[in-house]
Design a protein around this motif. Structure first.
Motif: not given
Length: 132
Positions: A33-41
């Motif tokens: 989920r973290i890897t797929d979150d394109g909005d996360m800096p």
């Protein structure tokens, strides 16, 4: 005769106790989920990956999505959400775990979960929210 005016805002408190049967699976799902979150800096992504790798409760908290819980409820918009995960000692037979028990402290406020990492989402207009 006039009717009293009520607030349009509602705080819904939910407490869940989950048994993690496969901590590795939970951690792997959180990392995806973290890897797929394109909005996360990038800096936040590094911190998040470290946190979920060290603690299954933290990994589970990254997988919880309040938008999913209320996203399909007609007539409501999620404005703010806060949730956290912590490992606990659980005894289902203990009166301490009575679901009818009120979790408010003397000030009428809920427990603050000191020592836990809170996840907050504000401004849910587009359902993307910010985790921090």
């Amino acid at each position: 005769m006039s009717t009293p005016k009520t607030s349009r805002f509602v705080r819904l408190r939910v407490e869940l106790v989950l048994e993690v049967e496969d901590g590795d699976a939970v951690t792997e799902a959180a990392l995806r989920r973290i890897t797929d979150d394109g909005d996360m800096p990038a800096a936040e992504r590094v911190h998040a990956k470290s946190a979920v790798t060290e603690d299954a409760a933290e990994a589970l908290a990254y997988l919880v999505d309040p938008f999913t819980v209320v996203g399909e409820v007609p007539g409501v918009e999620l404005l703010q959400a806060s949730w956290s995960g912590e490992q606990i000692d659980y005894d289902p037979d203990s009166p301490e775990w009575d679901l009818d028990e009120d979790d408010e402290d003397e000030d009428g406020e809920g427990e603050d979960g000191e020592g836990e990492d809170d996840h907050r989402v504000e401004g849910a207009e587009d359902g993307a929210g910010r985790v921090g």
